[in-house]
Scaffold this active site. Structure first.
Site, short mmCIF file in Angstrom:
data_model
loop_
_atom_site.label_atom_id
_atom_site.label_comp_id
_atom_site.label_asym_id
_atom_site.label_seq_id
_atom_site.Cartn_x
_atom_site.Cartn_y
_atom_site.Cartn_z
N GLY A 106 0.78 -1.24 0.00
CA GLY A 106 0.00 0.00 0.00
C GLY A 106 0.81 1.29 0.00
O GLY A 106 0.29 2.35 0.32
N HIS A 107 2.09 1.22 -0.39
CA HIS A 107 2.93 2.43 -0.34
C HIS A 107 2.85 3.29 -1.60
O HIS A 107 3.55 4.29 -1.70
CB HIS A 107 4.40 2.05 -0.08
CG HIS A 107 4.65 1.70 1.35
ND1 HIS A 107 3.98 0.69 1.97
CD2 HIS A 107 5.46 2.24 2.29
CE1 HIS A 107 4.39 0.61 3.23
NE2 HIS A 107 5.29 1.54 3.45
N ASP A 108 2.05 2.89 -2.56
CA ASP A 108 1.95 3.66 -3.79
C ASP A 108 1.71 5.14 -3.46
O ASP A 108 0.74 5.47 -2.77
CB ASP A 108 0.80 3.10 -4.64
CG ASP A 108 0.85 3.61 -6.06
OD1 ASP A 108 1.17 2.82 -6.95
OD2 ASP A 108 0.57 4.83 -6.28
N SER A 113 -3.05 1.53 -5.74
CA SER A 113 -3.34 0.15 -5.35
C SER A 113 -4.64 0.02 -4.56
O SER A 113 -5.06 -1.09 -4.26
CB SER A 113 -2.18 -0.41 -4.52
OG SER A 113 -1.91 0.43 -3.41
N GLY A 173 5.74 -3.26 0.69
CA GLY A 173 5.42 -4.62 0.28
C GLY A 173 6.30 -5.08 -0.88
O GLY A 173 6.67 -4.30 -1.75
N HIS A 177 7.03 -3.08 -4.67
CA HIS A 177 8.43 -2.62 -4.65
C HIS A 177 9.27 -3.32 -5.72
O HIS A 177 9.97 -2.67 -6.50
CB HIS A 177 9.01 -2.90 -3.27
CG HIS A 177 10.38 -2.33 -3.05
ND1 HIS A 177 10.62 -0.98 -3.01
CD2 HIS A 177 11.59 -2.92 -2.85
CE1 HIS A 177 11.92 -0.77 -2.78
NE2 HIS A 177 12.52 -1.93 -2.69
N TYR A 183 15.07 -0.01 -5.11
CA TYR A 183 16.48 0.31 -4.89
C TYR A 183 16.71 0.77 -3.47
O TYR A 183 15.81 1.23 -2.78
CB TYR A 183 16.97 1.38 -5.87
CG TYR A 183 16.75 2.76 -5.32
CD1 TYR A 183 15.54 3.38 -5.48
CD2 TYR A 183 17.75 3.36 -4.57
CE1 TYR A 183 15.32 4.61 -4.91
CE2 TYR A 183 17.52 4.59 -4.00
CZ TYR A 183 16.31 5.21 -4.17
OH TYR A 183 16.09 6.40 -3.58
N ILE A 234 1.22 -10.78 -9.05
CA ILE A 234 2.41 -11.54 -8.68
C ILE A 234 2.21 -12.11 -7.29
O ILE A 234 1.88 -11.38 -6.34
CB ILE A 234 3.67 -10.66 -8.77
CG1 ILE A 234 3.87 -10.28 -10.24
CG2 ILE A 234 4.89 -11.41 -8.26
CD1 ILE A 234 4.43 -8.94 -10.46
N TYR A 469 8.59 5.90 -7.55
CA TYR A 469 8.26 7.21 -6.99
C TYR A 469 7.06 7.75 -7.76
O TYR A 469 7.12 8.79 -8.40
CB TYR A 469 9.46 8.16 -7.07
CG TYR A 469 10.60 7.81 -6.14
CD1 TYR A 469 10.42 6.89 -5.11
CD2 TYR A 469 11.84 8.43 -6.26
CE1 TYR A 469 11.46 6.57 -4.25
CE2 TYR A 469 12.88 8.11 -5.40
CZ TYR A 469 12.69 7.19 -4.40
OH TYR A 469 13.72 6.88 -3.54
C1 LIG Z 1 8.05 5.75 3.14
C2 LIG Z 1 8.40 5.20 1.78
C3 LIG Z 1 9.73 4.91 1.49
C4 LIG Z 1 10.09 4.39 0.24
N1 LIG Z 1 11.40 4.07 -0.02
C5 LIG Z 1 11.74 3.50 -1.20
C6 LIG Z 1 13.08 3.09 -1.48
O1 LIG Z 1 13.96 3.24 -0.63
N2 LIG Z 1 13.36 2.54 -2.68
C7 LIG Z 1 12.38 2.35 -3.62
O2 LIG Z 1 12.68 1.80 -4.68
N3 LIG Z 1 11.10 2.73 -3.39
C8 LIG Z 1 10.77 3.28 -2.21
N4 LIG Z 1 9.46 3.63 -1.98
C9 LIG Z 1 8.47 3.44 -3.03
C10 LIG Z 1 7.93 2.02 -3.03
O3 LIG Z 1 8.93 1.14 -3.50
C11 LIG Z 1 6.74 1.92 -3.97
O4 LIG Z 1 5.71 2.73 -3.47
C12 LIG Z 1 6.24 0.50 -4.13
O5 LIG Z 1 5.42 0.41 -5.26
C13 LIG Z 1 5.49 0.05 -2.92
O6 LIG Z 1 5.10 -1.29 -2.99
P1 LIG Z 1 3.84 -1.76 -2.12
O7 LIG Z 1 3.58 -3.17 -2.40
O8 LIG Z 1 4.06 -1.33 -0.70
O9 LIG Z 1 2.73 -0.79 -2.70
P2 LIG Z 1 1.26 -0.98 -3.28
O10 LIG Z 1 0.65 0.37 -3.09
O11 LIG Z 1 0.58 -2.14 -2.68
O12 LIG Z 1 1.52 -1.24 -4.82
C14 LIG Z 1 2.17 -0.35 -5.67
C15 LIG Z 1 1.85 -0.69 -7.12
O13 LIG Z 1 2.19 -2.03 -7.41
C16 LIG Z 1 1.02 -2.80 -7.73
N5 LIG Z 1 1.12 -4.08 -7.05
C17 LIG Z 1 1.25 -4.29 -5.73
N6 LIG Z 1 1.35 -5.59 -5.47
C18 LIG Z 1 1.28 -6.24 -6.64
C19 LIG Z 1 1.29 -7.62 -7.01
N7 LIG Z 1 1.43 -8.57 -6.09
N8 LIG Z 1 1.16 -7.94 -8.31
C20 LIG Z 1 1.02 -6.97 -9.24
N9 LIG Z 1 0.99 -5.65 -8.96
C21 LIG Z 1 1.12 -5.29 -7.67
C22 LIG Z 1 -0.13 -1.96 -7.22
O14 LIG Z 1 -1.34 -2.27 -7.88
C23 LIG Z 1 0.37 -0.56 -7.48
O15 LIG Z 1 0.25 -0.25 -8.85
C24 LIG Z 1 9.09 4.16 -0.73
C25 LIG Z 1 7.76 4.47 -0.43
C26 LIG Z 1 7.40 4.97 0.81
C27 LIG Z 1 5.95 5.28 1.12
#
Ligand SMILES: Cc1cc2nc3c(=O)[nH]c(=O)nc-3n(C[C@H](O)[C@H](O)[C@H](O)COP(=O)(O)OP(=O)(O)OC[C@H]3O[C@@H](n4cnc5c(N)ncnc54)[C@H](O)[C@@H]3O)c2cc1C
Ligand SMILES: *[C@@H]1O[C@H](CO)[C@@H](O)[C@H](O)[C@H]1NC(C)=O
Ligand SMILES: *[C@@H]1O[C@H](CO)[C@@H](O)[C@H](O)[C@H]1NC(C)=O
Ligand SMILES: *[C@@H]1O[C@H](CO)[C@@H](O)[C@H](O)[C@H]1NC(C)=O
Ligand SMILES: *[C@@H]1O[C@H](CO)[C@@H](O)[C@H](O)[C@H]1NC(C)=O
Ligand SMILES: *[C@@H]1O[C@H](CO)[C@@H](O)[C@H](O)[C@H]1NC(C)=O
Length: 528
Positions: A106-108, A113, A173, A177, A183, A234, A469
């Site tokens: 959920g960090h999008d 997401s 997540g 990521h 990275y 995935i 980002y």
């Molecule tokens: C505090 C903070 C620090 C961060 N630091 C870094 C960093 O150091 N390096 C870096 O590279 N990034 C960093 N990020 C960005 C982060 O990598 C992205 O926001 C990443 O997409 C988050 O993944 P998530 O699963 O938590 O997010 P989500 O919001 O769950 O998903 C992000 C995107 O991926 C899709 N998705 C999620 N899970 C799946 C799946 N299983 N299959 C297909 N699609 C999927 C979602 O639909 C959405 O489009 C940071 C973000 C935050 C908020």
């Protein structure tokens, strides 16, 4: 029991149906719920009528901008406990033409997401979160719902010399990521997360589970940096773990602009991407309040060296004496402890903190953007950037050096194209707690203004951006159920450069109906 269950399910469905105003989404959500395998349904489906609907929805919302009363809410949240329910969700949503949003951590940054501007459901993967390390192979299978903290913690429980290169925030997540690149501070030595991923399991648009062998190299290429949510769900990833020294050394040296920080930053631009691969030094300009109550700019140089202080000090005094790094600035610790240091946890924080889930209510509103820098910014440029920063509120930056392993990987090897030729990546961060709509607008406006201001110093044609980002300002489809090719090309060329075309080819092959779509998804060839 069976009949009782069925009855209450019918009643639920009926209540849902009555509470939804739009007639089309009403019948399709009903059909969707009816389509799911019955025996699984009640414990894993949350509709707005369930008492814990908001708790489940909000649990992984990391940005309060997308948690307001006017933010569109899903028709249902499916909290999948196994692959079978993921398959059923995809098949049933596709059959009923319901948009799905896939959420792992959920960090999008733009909430893609868990928010959509058309009727949608959320497929939440937080329950699929196992991490299995194979010490002999030096690999790990991790589920998409696993957090980076859990991955780091589990690796360290197994070995003190293995690690994995990925991001800094431990509640991110694996699903989003890794599919966006991933990275962190091991990047100059080992590249991105995607450069160290060797297999994956995905549920495709037909509801089939594929691994690297059965999905083929094109799709396996696409999901490592092209964003997973354009191609499928995935389920899990196989990581090739990397070897690190038993102790790494970290430091955080601060210099005010009044103490000559500008000269140090200028020199950093010239040498940081050329330093030894074992050394990563991030520059973080912050606005602070000075002694007279005035705003000043203070720059943190936050570093990590894969080795001891004794080896680090001569390396820095030779290539970067301007930093003035002293032994007392440095702390050595196992790699896993350093992941907490990078996440701003005090020294001595127990490693179990890596397993913490973000607390509700979530802390902040935020807006982020990114840029790539290919030539050093002149000193006068730096001075004007500091002046501009001071005009903002709660605004800061992180400058992350490239070079090292990043230079060695061809820009076509993964969809992530920002490799050789980049000095550093800028992240612009605007984080605040005031919730009035005007304050929100003011911060978002300032982010846009700052990005505009940076134009002379950063990449152009295209103005590159980092997918992880996420930034909706660089182009997005609204409504998100139609993926316009011209719009997709605007964000696609910034995120992926020449790799955009290959991503379109893969998309056209694996999801010709464009079922997996969102504001910044990859279009098929035929979408207009
Ligand atoms: C505090 C903070 C620090 C961060 N630091 C870094 C960093 O150091 N390096 C870096 O590279 N990034 C960093 N990020 C960005 C982060 O990598 C992205 O926001 C990443 O997409 C988050 O993944 P998530 O699963 O938590 O997010 P989500 O919001 O769950 O998903 C992000 C995107 O991926 C899709 N998705 C999620 N899970 C799946 C799946 N299983 N299959 C297909 N699609 C999927 C979602 O639909 C959405 O489009 C940071 C973000 C935050 C908020
Ligand atoms: C949602 O509410 C329905 C009806 O009260 C119930 O059957 C179902 O178990 C609830 N779902 C969850 C996940 O609690
Ligand atoms: C997209 O969604 C809008 C709003 O819900 C709807 O009016 C339109 O018909 C949808 N278009 C397609 C192609 O599904
Ligand atoms: C640098 O800024 C910090 C924070 O405002 C302040 O505490 C410190 O005294 C400053 N140092 C100098 C030399 O001005
Ligand atoms: C690293 O973490 C372990 C486990 O919590 C702790 O015992 C040790 O003191 C930490 N070391 C440092 C230098 O932080
Ligand atoms: C934000 O920017 C827009 C467009 O430039 C402007 O109309 C609006 O007044 C600004 N809002 C605030 C709160 O500054």
């Amino acid at each position: 029991m069976e009949t009782m269950g069925k009855l209450s399910f019918l009643i639920t469905t009926l209540t849902i149906v009555m509470s939804i105003s739009s007639t089309t989404s009403q019948s399709s959500i009903q059909n969707f719920l009816n389509c799911l395998p019955y025996s699984q349904v009640s414990e894993v489906i949350y509709t707005p009528n369930n008492a814990s609907f908001s708790t489940i929805l909000n649990m992984k919302i990391q940005n309060k901008r997308f948690r307001t009363t006017t933010t569109p809410k899903p028709l249902a949240i499916i909290t999948a406990r196994d692959a079978y329910l993921v398959q059923a969700t995809v098949k049933c949503a596709k059959r009923n033409n319901i948009q799905i949003r896939i959420r792992s951590g959920g960090h999008d940054y733009e909430g893609f997401s868990y928010v959509s501007d058309v009727p949608f459901i959320v497929l939440d993967l937080f329950l699929l979160n196992s991490v299995n390390v194979n010490l002999k192979e030096e690999t790990a299978w991790v589920d998409s719902g696993a957090t980076l903290g859990k991955i780091y913690y589990t690796i360290a429980k197994n070995s003190n010399s293995l690690a994995f290169p990925s991001g800094v925030c431990t509640s991110i997540g694996a699903g989003g990521h890794f599919s966006g690149g991933g990275y962190g501070n091991l990047m100059r030595k080992f590249g991105l997360s995607i450069d160290n991923i060797i297999d994956a399991k995905i549920v495709d648009a037909n509801g089939n589970i594929l691994d690297r062998k059965s999905m083929g190299e094109d799709l396996f290429w696409a999901i490592r940096g092209g964003g997973g949510a354009s191609f499928g769900v995935i389920l899990s990833w196989k990581l090739k773990l990397v070897q690190v020294t038993p102790q790494v050394t970290v430091f955080n040296v601060k210099r005010n602009v009044s103490e000559g920080a500008t000269d140090v930053v200028y020199k950093w631009q010239l040498i940081a991407p050329k330093l030894h691969k074992d050394l990563f030094i991030r520059v973080q300009p912050n606005v602070k309040i000075g002694k007279g109550g005035e705003k000043i700019v203070q720059v943190s140089f936050i570093g990590q060296f894969l080795g001891t202080v004794e080896k680090l000090l001569p390396l820095v005094s030779e290539s970067f004496p301007e930093l003035g790094l002293k032994e007392s600035d440095c702390i050595s610790m196992p790699w896993v402890n350093s992941t907490l240091f990078w996440y701003n946890k005090p020294i001595g924080t127990p490693l179990e903190a890596l397993l913490d889930e973000p607390k509700d209510p979530q802390p902040v509103y935020s807006k982020f953007k990114s840029d790539y820098v290919k030539k050093p910014i002149p000193k006068e440029g730096l001075e004007s950037i500091w002046k501009m920063m001071i005009k903002g509120e709660n605004f800061f930056m992180q400058w992350n050096p490239y070079g090292g392993r990043m230079e060695e990987i061809l820009s076509s090897e993964t969809p992530f194209p920002h490799r050789a030729g980049n000095l550093f990546l800028i992240q612009y961060l605007n984080i605040w707690i005031d919730e009035s709509p005007q304050v929100i607008e003011r911060h978002v406006n300032f982010s846009r203004l700052f990005h505009e201001f940076m134009t002379p110093y950063v990449s152009n044609s295209p103005r590159e951006a980092f997918l992880n980002y996420r930034d909706g300002d660089i182009g997005a489809n609204h409504p998100s159920n139609v993926t316009k090719f011209d719009i997709a090309r605007t964000y696609g060329s910034k995120f992926f450069k020449e790799n955009f075309e290959r991503l379109v080819n893969v998309k056209t092959k694996v999801d010709p109906d464009n079922f997996f779509r969102y504001e910044q998804s990859i279009p098929t060839r035929s979408t207009n």
